[in-house]
Design a protein around this motif. Structure first.
Motif, PDB file in Angstrom:
ATOM      1  N   LEU A  11      -4.491  33.853   5.230  1.00  0.00           N
ATOM      2  CA  LEU A  11      -5.764  33.144   5.009  1.00  0.00           C
ATOM      3  C   LEU A  11      -6.940  33.857   5.694  1.00  0.00           C
ATOM      4  O   LEU A  11      -8.031  33.310   5.785  1.00  0.00           O
ATOM      5  CB  LEU A  11      -5.659  31.701   5.511  1.00  0.00           C
ATOM      6  CG  LEU A  11      -4.711  30.813   4.707  1.00  0.00           C
ATOM      7  CD1 LEU A  11      -4.443  29.500   5.449  1.00  0.00           C
ATOM      8  CD2 LEU A  11      -5.268  30.557   3.315  1.00  0.00           C
ATOM      9  N   SER A  12      -6.689  35.069   6.196  1.00  0.00           N
ATOM     10  CA  SER A  12      -7.703  35.957   6.789  1.00  0.00           C
ATOM     11  C   SER A  12      -8.170  35.580   8.190  1.00  0.00           C
ATOM     12  O   SER A  12      -9.214  36.042   8.637  1.00  0.00           O
ATOM     13  CB  SER A  12      -8.925  36.095   5.860  1.00  0.00           C
ATOM     14  OG  SER A  12      -8.517  36.651   4.633  1.00  0.00           O
ATOM     15  N   TYR A  13      -7.392  34.772   8.901  1.00  0.00           N
ATOM     16  CA  TYR A  13      -7.695  34.543  10.310  1.00  0.00           C
ATOM     17  C   TYR A  13      -7.185  35.727  11.119  1.00  0.00           C
ATOM     18  O   TYR A  13      -6.156  36.328  10.767  1.00  0.00           O
ATOM     19  CB  TYR A  13      -7.005  33.277  10.832  1.00  0.00           C
ATOM     20  CG  TYR A  13      -7.519  32.005  10.214  1.00  0.00           C
ATOM     21  CD1 TYR A  13      -8.694  31.415  10.666  1.00  0.00           C
ATOM     22  CD2 TYR A  13      -6.818  31.389   9.178  1.00  0.00           C
ATOM     23  CE1 TYR A  13      -9.171  30.238  10.102  1.00  0.00           C
ATOM     24  CE2 TYR A  13      -7.288  30.214   8.609  1.00  0.00           C
ATOM     25  CZ  TYR A  13      -8.457  29.655   9.069  1.00  0.00           C
ATOM     26  OH  TYR A  13      -8.919  28.495   8.506  1.00  0.00           O
ATOM     27  N   LYS A  14      -7.894  36.077  12.173  1.00  0.00           N
ATOM     28  CA  LYS A  14      -7.396  37.050  13.148  1.00  0.00           C
ATOM     29  C   LYS A  14      -6.479  36.258  14.074  1.00  0.00           C
ATOM     30  O   LYS A  14      -6.903  35.259  14.662  1.00  0.00           O
ATOM     31  CB  LYS A  14      -8.548  37.679  13.925  1.00  0.00           C
ATOM     32  CG  LYS A  14      -8.081  38.683  14.955  1.00  0.00           C
ATOM     33  CD  LYS A  14      -9.240  39.267  15.723  1.00  0.00           C
ATOM     34  CE  LYS A  14      -8.680  40.188  16.807  1.00  0.00           C
ATOM     35  NZ  LYS A  14      -9.725  40.523  17.786  1.00  0.00           N
ATOM     36  N   VAL A  15      -5.224  36.685  14.211  1.00  0.00           N
ATOM     37  CA  VAL A  15      -4.222  35.884  14.903  1.00  0.00           C
ATOM     38  C   VAL A  15      -3.685  36.614  16.133  1.00  0.00           C
ATOM     39  O   VAL A  15      -3.361  37.795  16.073  1.00  0.00           O
ATOM     40  CB  VAL A  15      -3.048  35.532  13.969  1.00  0.00           C
ATOM     41  CG1 VAL A  15      -2.050  34.617  14.670  1.00  0.00           C
ATOM     42  CG2 VAL A  15      -3.545  34.902  12.676  1.00  0.00           C
ATOM     43  N   THR A  16      -3.575  35.857  17.229  1.00  0.00           N
ATOM     44  CA  THR A  16      -2.901  36.321  18.437  1.00  0.00           C
ATOM     45  C   THR A  16      -1.785  35.340  18.745  1.00  0.00           C
ATOM     46  O   THR A  16      -2.018  34.124  18.770  1.00  0.00           O
ATOM     47  CB  THR A  16      -3.877  36.378  19.633  1.00  0.00           C
ATOM     48  OG1 THR A  16      -4.929  37.297  19.321  1.00  0.00           O
ATOM     49  CG2 THR A  16      -3.171  36.824  20.910  1.00  0.00           C
ATOM     50  N   THR A  71       1.070  35.782  28.267  1.00  0.00           N
ATOM     51  CA  THR A  71       0.080  34.843  28.809  1.00  0.00           C
ATOM     52  C   THR A  71      -0.848  35.551  29.773  1.00  0.00           C
ATOM     53  O   THR A  71      -2.074  35.396  29.701  1.00  0.00           O
ATOM     54  CB  THR A  71       0.790  33.676  29.504  1.00  0.00           C
ATOM     55  OG1 THR A  71       1.629  32.994  28.558  1.00  0.00           O
ATOM     56  CG2 THR A  71      -0.191  32.685  30.098  1.00  0.00           C
ATOM     57  N   ASP A  72      -0.288  36.350  30.681  1.00  0.00           N
ATOM     58  CA  ASP A  72      -1.106  37.039  31.668  1.00  0.00           C
ATOM     59  C   ASP A  72      -2.111  37.977  31.006  1.00  0.00           C
ATOM     60  O   ASP A  72      -3.271  38.025  31.411  1.00  0.00           O
ATOM     61  CB  ASP A  72      -0.234  37.820  32.661  1.00  0.00           C
ATOM     62  CG  ASP A  72       0.504  36.907  33.630  1.00  0.00           C
ATOM     63  OD1 ASP A  72       0.131  35.723  33.780  1.00  0.00           O
ATOM     64  OD2 ASP A  72       1.492  37.382  34.242  1.00  0.00           O
ATOM     65  N   THR A  73      -1.672  38.702  29.985  1.00  0.00           N
ATOM     66  CA  THR A  73      -2.575  39.608  29.278  1.00  0.00           C
ATOM     67  C   THR A  73      -3.690  38.835  28.585  1.00  0.00           C
ATOM     68  O   THR A  73      -4.864  39.209  28.660  1.00  0.00           O
ATOM     69  CB  THR A  73      -1.796  40.462  28.267  1.00  0.00           C
ATOM     70  OG1 THR A  73      -0.838  41.257  28.967  1.00  0.00           O
ATOM     71  CG2 THR A  73      -2.715  41.379  27.468  1.00  0.00           C
ATOM     72  N   LEU A  74      -3.346  37.747  27.918  1.00  0.00           N
ATOM     73  CA  LEU A  74      -4.359  36.935  27.244  1.00  0.00           C
ATOM     74  C   LEU A  74      -5.377  36.408  28.244  1.00  0.00           C
ATOM     75  O   LEU A  74      -6.584  36.501  28.010  1.00  0.00           O
ATOM     76  CB  LEU A  74      -3.703  35.764  26.496  1.00  0.00           C
ATOM     77  CG  LEU A  74      -4.702  34.874  25.763  1.00  0.00           C
ATOM     78  CD1 LEU A  74      -5.124  35.513  24.452  1.00  0.00           C
ATOM     79  CD2 LEU A  74      -4.101  33.490  25.514  1.00  0.00           C
ATOM     80  N   LEU A  75      -4.904  35.864  29.358  1.00  0.00           N
ATOM     81  CA  LEU A  75      -5.806  35.239  30.324  1.00  0.00           C
ATOM     82  C   LEU A  75      -6.643  36.264  31.089  1.00  0.00           C
ATOM     83  O   LEU A  75      -7.728  35.936  31.549  1.00  0.00           O
ATOM     84  CB  LEU A  75      -5.019  34.353  31.283  1.00  0.00           C
ATOM     85  CG  LEU A  75      -4.324  33.150  30.609  1.00  0.00           C
ATOM     86  CD1 LEU A  75      -3.564  32.340  31.647  1.00  0.00           C
ATOM     87  CD2 LEU A  75      -5.302  32.290  29.832  1.00  0.00           C
ATOM     88  N   ALA A  76      -6.153  37.497  31.180  1.00  0.00           N
ATOM     89  CA  ALA A  76      -6.906  38.556  31.852  1.00  0.00           C
ATOM     90  C   ALA A  76      -7.990  39.127  30.952  1.00  0.00           C
ATOM     91  O   ALA A  76      -8.943  39.747  31.445  1.00  0.00           O
ATOM     92  CB  ALA A  76      -5.962  39.671  32.310  1.00  0.00           C
ATOM     93  N   GLY A  77      -7.830  38.922  29.635  1.00  0.00           N
ATOM     94  CA  GLY A  77      -8.721  39.519  28.654  1.00  0.00           C
ATOM     95  C   GLY A  77     -10.046  38.865  28.606  1.00  0.00           C
ATOM     96  O   GLY A  77     -11.045  39.268  28.191  1.00  0.00           O
TER      97      GLY A  77
END
Length: 182
Positions: A130-135, A176-182
Motif C-alpha cells: 500500500l506504499s507505506y514506508k515500513v520499519t 529496539t535500541d537502534t530505533l530509539l537511538a535514531g
C-alpha cells in the motif's frame, strides 16, 4: 514531511505464559514494544493498537469476549489511541486501519507485535504493497516453534527467517535500541 505511526499488532493475553497460545520470548518482545510505545507517545506520534478476535466460538485462542483476547497490560491503549479489531491475519483486511492512517496522513509505519510469522508478516507485506514506508522492530516481535513435515522449527529460526525475508524486500528491520537511538 513524513508522518509516522506505531502499530502494535496482537500483543494480547493469550500469547503470554498463562494464555492459550504462549509464544517464545513474548515477555521480552512486549517489554521492548512498551519501550517503543513510550517513545512514540512522548514524540506525539499516532499509536494504533490492533487486536485479533476469531469469530468461531471454538477458536484455539483469541475467543471473542475472553480475557485472552484482551490487549496485554504492558501495551494497553491509553486515551484516544485507537484499537482496530480484526478477524484475519492481515490487519488491513476488512478493517478501518487504512482509513485511519489516511485520515492522519501517515506514510511511515513502525510495527511491533506477534506473531512474527503470521500477523506481523501479513501487516508488513500489506503495508508495503500500500506504499507505506515500513520499519519492523525485530526484538519487539515474537513467535513460537512450528512444525512442518515432521520437523520442528525452533521459534528463533522461524523469527529469523521471517525477519530476513521482510528485510529483503518489505521493510527496514531494526532492534529496539537502534530505533530509539535514531
Amino acid at each position: 514531511m513524513s508522518k509516522q505511526a506505531l502499530i502494535i499488532v496482537d500483543l494480547q493475553n493469550d500469547y503470554f505464559p498463562a494464555g492459550k497460545w504462549p509464544l517464545v520470548g513474548i515477555e521480552v518482545a512486549a517489554a521492548n514494544a512498551a519501550r517503543v510505545l513510550q517513545a512514540t507517545r512522548q514524540a506525539g506520534d499516532l499509536v494504533v493498537h490492533v487486536r485479533h478476535e476469531f469469530t468461531a466460538p471454538d477458536a484455539p485462542f483469541f475467543v471473542a469476549g475472553s480475557e485472552g483476547a484482551n490487549i496485554h497490560p504492558s501495551v494497553l491503549n491509553q486515551g484516544a489511541e485507537p484499537v482496530v479489531l480484526k478477524h484475519f491475519v492481515n490487519s488491513f483486511r476488512e478493517t478501518e486501519l487504512q482509513a485511519l492512517l489516511d485520515h492522519h496522513q501517515i506514510d511511515e509505519l513502525v510495527i511491533v507485535g506477534a506473531m512474527s510469522h503470521m500477523c506481523v508478516d501479513g501487516i508488513t507485506r500489506a503495508a508495503a504493497d500500500l506504499s507505506y514506508k515500513v520499519t519492523v522492530v525485530h526484538d519487539a516481535c515474537a513467535t513460537r516453534d512450528l512444525e512442518f513435515n515432521g520437523l520442528t522449527v525452533p521459534a528463533a529460526h522461524v523469527h529469523a527467517a521471517f525477519m530476513s525475508a521482510l528485510g529483503f524486500a518489505y521493510a527496514t528491520v531494526v532492534s529496539t535500541d537502534t530505533l530509539l537511538a535514531g
